[in-house]
Write a protein that holds these residues in place. Structure first.
Motif, PDB file in Angstrom:
ATOM      1  N   GLU A  71       1.043  -1.176   0.060  1.00 12.01           N
ATOM      2  CA  GLU A  71       0.153  -0.131   0.050  1.00 12.01           C
ATOM      3  C   GLU A  71       0.734   1.111   0.142  1.00 12.01           C
ATOM      4  OE1 GLU A  71      -2.513  -0.324   3.758  1.00 12.01           O
ATOM      5  OE2 GLU A  71      -3.599  -1.357   2.736  1.00 12.01           O
ATOM      6  N   THR A  72       0.315   2.451  -0.897  1.00 13.36           N
ATOM      7  CA  THR A  72       1.256   3.804  -0.454  1.00 13.36           C
ATOM      8  C   THR A  72       0.753   4.033   0.298  1.00 13.36           C
ATOM      9  OG1 THR A  72       0.917   3.429  -2.984  1.00 13.36           O
ATOM     10  CG2 THR A  72       1.508   5.363  -1.468  1.00 13.36           C
ATOM     11  N   ILE A  73       2.606   4.832   1.208  1.00 13.25           N
ATOM     12  CA  ILE A  73       2.512   5.219   2.521  1.00 13.25           C
ATOM     13  C   ILE A  73       2.000   6.975   2.168  1.00 13.25           C
ATOM     14  CG2 ILE A  73       3.776   6.190   4.319  1.00 13.25           C
ATOM     15  CD1 ILE A  73       6.041   3.790   3.417  1.00 13.25           C
ATOM     16  N   GLU A  74       0.009   7.107   2.586  1.00 10.98           N
ATOM     17  CA  GLU A  74       0.093   8.106   2.647  1.00 10.98           C
ATOM     18  C   GLU A  74      -0.183   9.502   3.617  1.00 10.98           C
ATOM     19  OE1 GLU A  74      -2.101   8.997  -0.922  1.00 10.98           O
ATOM     20  OE2 GLU A  74      -2.719   6.978  -1.090  1.00 10.98           O
ATOM     21  N   ASP A  75       0.727   8.750   4.446  1.00  9.71           N
ATOM     22  CA  ASP A  75       0.591  10.070   5.513  1.00  9.71           C
ATOM     23  C   ASP A  75       2.714  10.811   5.568  1.00  9.71           C
ATOM     24  OD1 ASP A  75       2.129  10.680   8.226  1.00  9.71           O
ATOM     25  OD2 ASP A  75      -0.129  11.437   8.232  1.00  9.71           O
ATOM     26  N   ASN A  76       2.494  11.762   5.317  1.00 14.72           N
ATOM     27  CA  ASN A  76       4.121  12.554   5.007  1.00 14.72           C
ATOM     28  C   ASN A  76       4.948  11.791   6.139  1.00 14.72           C
ATOM     29  OD1 ASN A  76       3.734  13.720   2.292  1.00 14.72           O
ATOM     30  ND2 ASN A  76       3.071  14.608   2.833  1.00 14.72           N
ATOM     31  N   ASP A  77       4.228  12.162   7.015  1.00 17.58           N
ATOM     32  CA  ASP A  77       4.990  12.013   8.872  1.00 17.58           C
ATOM     33  C   ASP A  77       5.478  11.262   8.502  1.00 17.58           C
ATOM     34  OD1 ASP A  77       4.822  14.930   9.617  1.00 17.58           O
ATOM     35  OD2 ASP A  77       3.293  14.260  10.666  1.00 17.58           O
ATOM     36  N   GLU A  78       4.164   9.902   8.144  1.00 18.51           N
ATOM     37  CA  GLU A  78       4.800   8.103   8.844  1.00 18.51           C
ATOM     38  C   GLU A  78       6.041   7.871   7.376  1.00 18.51           C
ATOM     39  OE1 GLU A  78       2.403   3.887   7.469  1.00 18.51           O
ATOM     40  OE2 GLU A  78       1.392   6.068   7.442  1.00 18.51           O
ATOM     41  N   PHE A  79       5.422   8.668   6.350  1.00 18.28           N
ATOM     42  CA  PHE A  79       6.464   8.250   4.916  1.00 18.28           C
ATOM     43  C   PHE A  79       8.012   9.006   5.688  1.00 18.28           C
ATOM     44  CE2 PHE A  79       9.431   8.983   1.493  1.00 18.28           C
ATOM     45  CZ  PHE A  79       9.100   8.569   0.841  1.00 18.28           C
ATOM     46  N   GLU A  80       8.337  10.061   6.033  1.00 19.08           N
ATOM     47  CA  GLU A  80       9.404  10.581   6.860  1.00 19.08           C
ATOM     48  C   GLU A  80      10.605   9.744   7.613  1.00 19.08           C
ATOM     49  OE1 GLU A  80      11.370  12.304   5.477  1.00 19.08           O
ATOM     50  OE2 GLU A  80       9.470  12.537   3.219  1.00 19.08           O
ATOM     51  N   ARG A  81       8.924   9.708   8.983  1.00 15.01           N
ATOM     52  CA  ARG A  81       9.182   8.688  10.136  1.00 15.01           C
ATOM     53  C   ARG A  81      10.656   6.994   9.161  1.00 15.01           C
ATOM     54  NH1 ARG A  81       5.501   8.416  12.073  1.00 15.01           N
ATOM     55  NH2 ARG A  81       4.048   6.655  11.599  1.00 15.01           N
ATOM     56  N   VAL A  82       9.632   6.098   8.583  1.00 12.08           N
ATOM     57  CA  VAL A  82      10.206   5.382   7.570  1.00 12.08           C
ATOM     58  C   VAL A  82      11.616   5.602   7.064  1.00 12.08           C
ATOM     59  CG1 VAL A  82       9.279   3.518   6.054  1.00 12.08           C
ATOM     60  CG2 VAL A  82       7.521   4.095   7.938  1.00 12.08           C
TER      61      VAL A  82
END
Length: 95
Positions: A71-82
């Motif tokens: 699944e695409t990571i929609e949340d920018n904060d989540e993406f940046e954390r990962v």
């Protein structure tokens, strides 16, 4: 045509364009599993918030028994954390 390998996966972007990626690793961050994918050829997304450019693609893993999907990571904060976690791992490996 790509040889048949278990680590080569075909995914579809938000524009419906299919492309092949190599599954580099799967990691868990905050109890959520993510896949680190490397596009096998240049991928040209047309949607403005595409995060497919660069060295790797990160996607959330959704499991259903032994089957899984991405699944695409929609949340920018989540993406940046990962992404920060993956970069930290890469730095540790390179040291």
């Amino acid at each position: 045509m790509t040889e048949n390998r278990d680590d080569i996966i075909e995914i579809t972007d938000e524009d419906g364009e299919k492309f092949e990626v190599e599954l580099i690793d799967m990691v868990t961050v905050d109890d959520i599993e993510y896949a680190v994918l490397l596009p096998l050829e240049e991928h040209n997304c047309t949607h403005e918030d595409c995060e497919c450019e660069g060295e790797y693609v990160l996607m959330r893993v959704k499991r259903d028994g032994e089957e899984y999907s991405f699944e695409t990571i929609e949340d920018n904060d989540e993406f940046e954390r990962v992404a920060a976690y993956i970069d930290e791992l890469a730095d540790e490996i390179n040291d």
